[in-house]
Design an enzyme around this catalytic site. Structure first.
Site, mmCIF file in Angstrom:
data_model
loop_
_atom_site.group_PDB
_atom_site.id
_atom_site.type_symbol
_atom_site.label_atom_id
_atom_site.label_comp_id
_atom_site.label_asym_id
_atom_site.label_seq_id
_atom_site.Cartn_x
_atom_site.Cartn_y
_atom_site.Cartn_z
ATOM 1 N N LEU A 154 0.846 -1.203 0.000
ATOM 2 C CA LEU A 154 0.000 0.000 0.000
ATOM 3 C C LEU A 154 0.880 1.253 0.000
ATOM 4 O O LEU A 154 0.818 2.080 0.893
ATOM 5 C CB LEU A 154 -0.959 -0.009 1.201
ATOM 6 C CG LEU A 154 -2.150 0.943 1.117
ATOM 7 C CD1 LEU A 154 -3.151 0.493 0.059
ATOM 8 C CD2 LEU A 154 -2.849 1.061 2.470
ATOM 9 N N GLY A 155 1.706 1.382 -1.055
ATOM 10 C CA GLY A 155 2.471 2.621 -1.266
ATOM 11 C C GLY A 155 1.618 3.557 -2.102
ATOM 12 O O GLY A 155 0.385 3.447 -2.118
ATOM 13 N N ARG A 234 6.380 -5.692 -10.387
ATOM 14 C CA ARG A 234 7.545 -6.281 -11.048
ATOM 15 C C ARG A 234 7.275 -7.771 -11.216
ATOM 16 O O ARG A 234 6.701 -8.406 -10.317
ATOM 17 C CB ARG A 234 8.804 -6.103 -10.201
ATOM 18 C CG ARG A 234 9.429 -4.731 -10.271
ATOM 19 C CD ARG A 234 10.077 -4.444 -11.624
ATOM 20 N NE ARG A 234 10.707 -3.138 -11.699
ATOM 21 C CZ ARG A 234 10.123 -2.046 -12.188
ATOM 22 N NH1 ARG A 234 8.899 -2.077 -12.659
ATOM 23 N NH2 ARG A 234 10.789 -0.901 -12.226
ATOM 24 N N ASP A 258 0.988 -6.998 -16.319
ATOM 25 C CA ASP A 258 1.709 -5.977 -17.102
ATOM 26 C C ASP A 258 3.210 -6.216 -17.031
ATOM 27 O O ASP A 258 3.967 -5.603 -17.789
ATOM 28 C CB ASP A 258 1.381 -4.580 -16.548
ATOM 29 C CG ASP A 258 2.014 -3.453 -17.368
ATOM 30 O OD1 ASP A 258 1.946 -3.520 -18.609
ATOM 31 O OD2 ASP A 258 2.580 -2.515 -16.765
ATOM 32 N N GLU A 263 11.178 -10.258 -18.984
ATOM 33 C CA GLU A 263 10.707 -9.389 -20.081
ATOM 34 C C GLU A 263 11.787 -9.199 -21.142
ATOM 35 O O GLU A 263 12.957 -9.095 -20.795
ATOM 36 C CB GLU A 263 10.308 -8.020 -19.510
ATOM 37 C CG GLU A 263 9.116 -8.120 -18.599
ATOM 38 C CD GLU A 263 8.800 -6.817 -17.877
ATOM 39 O OE1 GLU A 263 9.327 -5.764 -18.260
ATOM 40 O OE2 GLU A 263 8.020 -6.863 -16.925
ATOM 41 N N HIS A 281 4.220 -4.273 -20.277
ATOM 42 C CA HIS A 281 4.822 -3.331 -19.323
ATOM 43 C C HIS A 281 4.548 -1.877 -19.739
ATOM 44 O O HIS A 281 5.467 -1.135 -20.104
ATOM 45 C CB HIS A 281 6.339 -3.583 -19.200
ATOM 46 C CG HIS A 281 6.921 -2.986 -17.943
ATOM 47 N ND1 HIS A 281 7.974 -3.535 -17.278
ATOM 48 C CD2 HIS A 281 6.586 -1.877 -17.232
ATOM 49 C CE1 HIS A 281 8.266 -2.800 -16.219
ATOM 50 N NE2 HIS A 281 7.442 -1.779 -16.176
HETATM 51 C C1 8YV Z 1 8.991 2.015 -16.899
HETATM 52 C C2 8YV Z 1 8.551 1.258 -14.517
HETATM 53 O O1 8YV Z 1 9.063 0.756 -17.404
HETATM 54 O O2 8YV Z 1 8.594 3.217 -13.246
HETATM 55 C C3 8YV Z 1 8.883 2.038 -13.310
HETATM 56 O O3 8YV Z 1 9.443 1.447 -12.371
HETATM 57 O O4 8YV Z 1 8.581 0.089 -14.517
HETATM 58 C C4 8YV Z 1 8.125 2.009 -15.739
HETATM 59 O O5 8YV Z 1 7.565 3.203 -15.496
HETATM 60 C C5 8YV Z 1 10.306 2.550 -17.112
HETATM 61 O O6 8YV Z 1 11.250 2.604 -16.151
HETATM 62 C C6 8YV Z 1 10.459 3.431 -18.316
HETATM 63 O O7 8YV Z 1 11.221 2.800 -19.250
#
Ligand code: 8YV
Length: 314
Positions: A154-155, A234, A258, A263, A281
């Site tokens: 819950l951030g 993640r 997502d 990936e 993603h």
């Molecule tokens: C992006 C993300 O994939 O903010 C994050 O941690 O996973 C995403 O917003 C990213 O870092 C942009 O390439």
């Protein structure tokens, strides 16, 4: 006066943001200006700032190859792919892009859940493939109203997701390391307890070693055959093998993802199932948010260049 040199592992967002970076800094961009090895050879000894993304991060070997490095500016909120121990040893500060992406990521979490229960992706195929005229109506979906959402983490993003799901008439439960003071939502003291009590488990926590495979076989078992999993955090947080097995055995009802463990590789065991909704993603992938993220990276780099306090140190 020569411009401030920096190394960028990936271009920044909408092209005008990268153009701005090129206009204000001497940006050495991997791919465009040479391979990483070539750029390390050419400018590795001078650069004090490194630009990276949430996915690319920065490994210890790279940090150590940049002896003057002081700042890693991450274009993303998740900094789990950055070796913080190596950064710490070298006195490097990491900055990220919090807040500006919260709403879009939370929106996507809700869209994924809605797509899963209202069979939007299946419905799209149903129409396009001619199945509608051939076979009649799509099977029935499920209402969100009355279901219980379990927010894991819950951030900022978890909160924003919970607020949205409340509007859809869902009851909210959550788990994080300790209860959030003054939260109106029900705290559960473990991921397993949360999964047992909720219908839809929404993974919104940070990645990294501390949350690796937090959603494991036991948590999926607790979620049960009518439960679903949504992951906008993640891929590492979910044991993907255990999820595939649970989906195959009908021990969970579905998943909307997502993010993935490896990936951009997505196992066929996920992509071949119609009770799984997939996205590549794209939580923060809108013009508006990527521009805001890019501007925040720029502002952190300007602060570093001008000797001012960094805006969003981690
Ligand atoms: C992006 C993300 O994939 O903010 C994050 O941690 O996973 C995403 O917003 C990213 O870092 C942009 O390439």
């Amino acid at each position: 006066m020569s411009k401030f040199p920096l190394l960028a592992l990936s271009p920044l967002g909408p092209s005008d943001i990268q153009e701005q970076l090129d206009a204000e800094f001497e940006c050495h961009l991997v791919g465009r200006d040479g391979s990483l090895e070539e750029l390390l050879e050419r400018v590795g000894g001078q650069v004090t700032a490194l630009v990276t993304t949430g996915g690319r991060g920065a490994e210890a070997e790279l940090i150590e190859a940049l002896p003057k490095l002081r700042v890693i500016a991450c274009y993303g909120v998740g900094v789990d792919a950055i070796d913080h121990a190596a950064a710490g040893r070298q006195g490097v500060t990491v900055t990220n892009t919090p807040d500006v992406l919260t709403d879009d990521v939370a929106d996507l979490a809700v869209f994924l859940l809605g797509s899963l229960h209202r069979l939007l992706v299946r419905g799209d195929h149903w129409v396009r493939s001619g199945a509608w005229s051939r076979s009649g109506d799509l099977p029935l979906g499920r209402s969100l109203r009355g279901r219980r959402a379990g927010i894991l983490g819950l951030g900022r993003i978890g909160e924003a997701t919970a607020r949205r799901l409340e509007v859809f008439g869902m009851e909210i439960l959550y788990h994080k390391r300790s209860p959030k003071p003054d939260s109106r939502w029900t705290y559960m003291d473990s991921p397993q307890a949360l999964a047992r009590q909720c219908d839809d488990l929404m993974v919104c926590c940070s990645g990294g070693a501390a949350t690796r495979h937090l959603v494991d076989d036991k948590v999926l078992e607790a979620l049960g055959p009518t439960g679903t999993l949504v992951n906008v955090a993640r891929g590492s947080v979910v044991d993907e093998g255990a999820l595939i097995a649970a989906l195959q055995d009908g021990r969970v009802a579905g998943a909307a993802l997502d993010v993935f463990e490896n990936e951009p590789q997505v196992p066929e065991a996920l992509s071949g199932r119609d009770n799984v909704v997939l996205a590549p993603h794209i939580g923060s992938a809108t013009w508006e948010t990527r521009r805001a993220m890019g501007n925040l990276v720029l502002d952190n780099l300007r602060a570093h260049r001008d000797g001012r306090a960094l805006l969003t140190p981690v």
